[in-house]
Write a protein that holds these residues in place. Structure first.
Motif, short mmCIF file in Angstrom:
data_model
loop_
_atom_site.label_atom_id
_atom_site.label_comp_id
_atom_site.label_asym_id
_atom_site.label_seq_id
_atom_site.Cartn_x
_atom_site.Cartn_y
_atom_site.Cartn_z
N SER A 99 0.85 -1.19 0.00
CA SER A 99 0.00 0.00 0.00
C SER A 99 0.88 1.24 0.00
O SER A 99 1.67 1.46 0.92
N ARG A 105 -0.37 4.18 0.22
CA ARG A 105 -1.02 5.10 1.16
C ARG A 105 -0.44 4.95 2.57
O ARG A 105 -0.13 5.92 3.25
N SER A 106 -0.35 3.70 3.02
CA SER A 106 0.08 3.46 4.41
C SER A 106 1.54 3.05 4.53
O SER A 106 2.10 3.06 5.62
N ASP A 165 6.17 -2.79 8.08
CA ASP A 165 6.41 -1.38 7.79
C ASP A 165 7.51 -1.33 6.74
O ASP A 165 8.67 -1.64 7.01
N ARG A 202 -6.75 0.62 4.14
CA ARG A 202 -7.35 0.29 5.44
C ARG A 202 -7.44 -1.22 5.67
O ARG A 202 -7.27 -1.69 6.79
N TYR A 203 -7.75 -1.99 4.62
CA TYR A 203 -7.98 -3.42 4.79
C TYR A 203 -7.10 -4.25 3.86
O TYR A 203 -6.74 -3.79 2.76
N ASP A 223 -7.93 -5.83 9.34
CA ASP A 223 -8.03 -4.39 9.57
C ASP A 223 -6.61 -3.88 9.81
O ASP A 223 -6.01 -4.18 10.84
N LEU A 224 -6.05 -3.14 8.85
CA LEU A 224 -4.66 -2.69 8.95
C LEU A 224 -4.48 -1.50 9.88
O LEU A 224 -3.36 -1.20 10.28
N GLN A 225 -5.57 -0.84 10.24
CA GLN A 225 -5.47 0.26 11.20
C GLN A 225 -5.30 -0.30 12.61
O GLN A 225 -4.43 0.13 13.37
N ASP A 226 -6.14 -1.27 12.96
CA ASP A 226 -6.09 -1.87 14.30
C ASP A 226 -5.22 -3.11 14.36
O ASP A 226 -5.00 -3.67 15.44
N LYS A 227 -4.75 -3.57 13.18
CA LYS A 227 -3.87 -4.77 13.08
C LYS A 227 -4.55 -5.99 13.69
O LYS A 227 -3.98 -6.70 14.52
#
Length: 205
Positions: free
Chosen positions: A63, A65-66, A117, A143-144, A159-163
């Motif tokens: 991604s 974005r992230s 990362d 996000r996902y 969920d890549l925000q909350d892992k």
């Protein structure tokens, strides 16, 4: 160039990093049983590093974005892992038994999705999933992530925000590849077990 006597995972992903005066492409190559991901400078065509701490990496997705990479694994987890919900102790022991591939395919196989990362070149988290992972994709907003599990007949939603593992969706038999539309509304999973495609509405899962 670094060489390995090992089976390479086919998936290669790139991250384009644009600056005010130059544009560079970094290529990431999962090296399967070598348990690492090679980092290649796409402009210079040379290996510039690696990311370790991944297990039999397969089905890599990226991604921009992230700045995250998501790697599946074609290896089962050690026997001391927790028994997944809905699986008996006998089934759990059976699918980890050496040489017992048919039972492993019947009940799925506990494995993991690794979140990385890309900038720091380090593993952030491993998320347990019920099934070795063949391919993965990340939604455009980052996000996902979705990962297919060929032996379990389903796809994991991360969920890549909350892992965390958000949920698991049943698909057709032997799901292989997953693609997300450019607008992020749908995902499509190819099921090689019956030559069908599963359509997933991302807003509702």
């Amino acid at each position: 160039m670094k060489r390995f006597k090992t089976k390479l995972a086919i998936t290669i992903v790139t991250l384009g990093l644009a600056g005010p005066s130059l544009a560079a492409t970094t290529v990431y190559v999962p090296v399967g049983s070598a348990n690492e991901i090679l980092i290649i400078d796409g402009e210079q065509d040379q290996v510039i590093g690696s990311i370790t701490g991944v297990t039999n990496a397969h089905g890599l997705a990226a991604s921009t974005r992230s700045g995250l990479l998501v790697a599946g694994s074609m290896s089962m987890a050690p026997q001391n892992q927790a028994i997944p919900e809905g699986m008996s102790e006998d089934e759990h022991n059976a699918h980890h038994a050496d040489g017992n591939l048919q039972k492993a395919q019947a009940v799925g196989s506990l494995s993991s999705i690794t979140v990385i990362d890309a900038n720091a070149k380090r593993v952030i988290k491993r998320i347990d999933v019920n099934g070795i992972s063949h391919h993965s994709a990340i939604t455009p907003a980052g996000r996902y992530a979705l990962a297919t599990h060929t032996t379990a007949g389903n796809v994991s939603i991360i969920d890549l925000q909350d892992k965390i593992l958000l949920r698991t969706l049943e698909t057709g038999p032997v799901p292989n590849y997953v693609l997300v539309t450019s607008n992020g509304e749908y995902a499509y999973v190819s099921n090689s077990g019956n030559n069908t495609v599963s359509e997933i509405a991302i807003d509702q899962w």
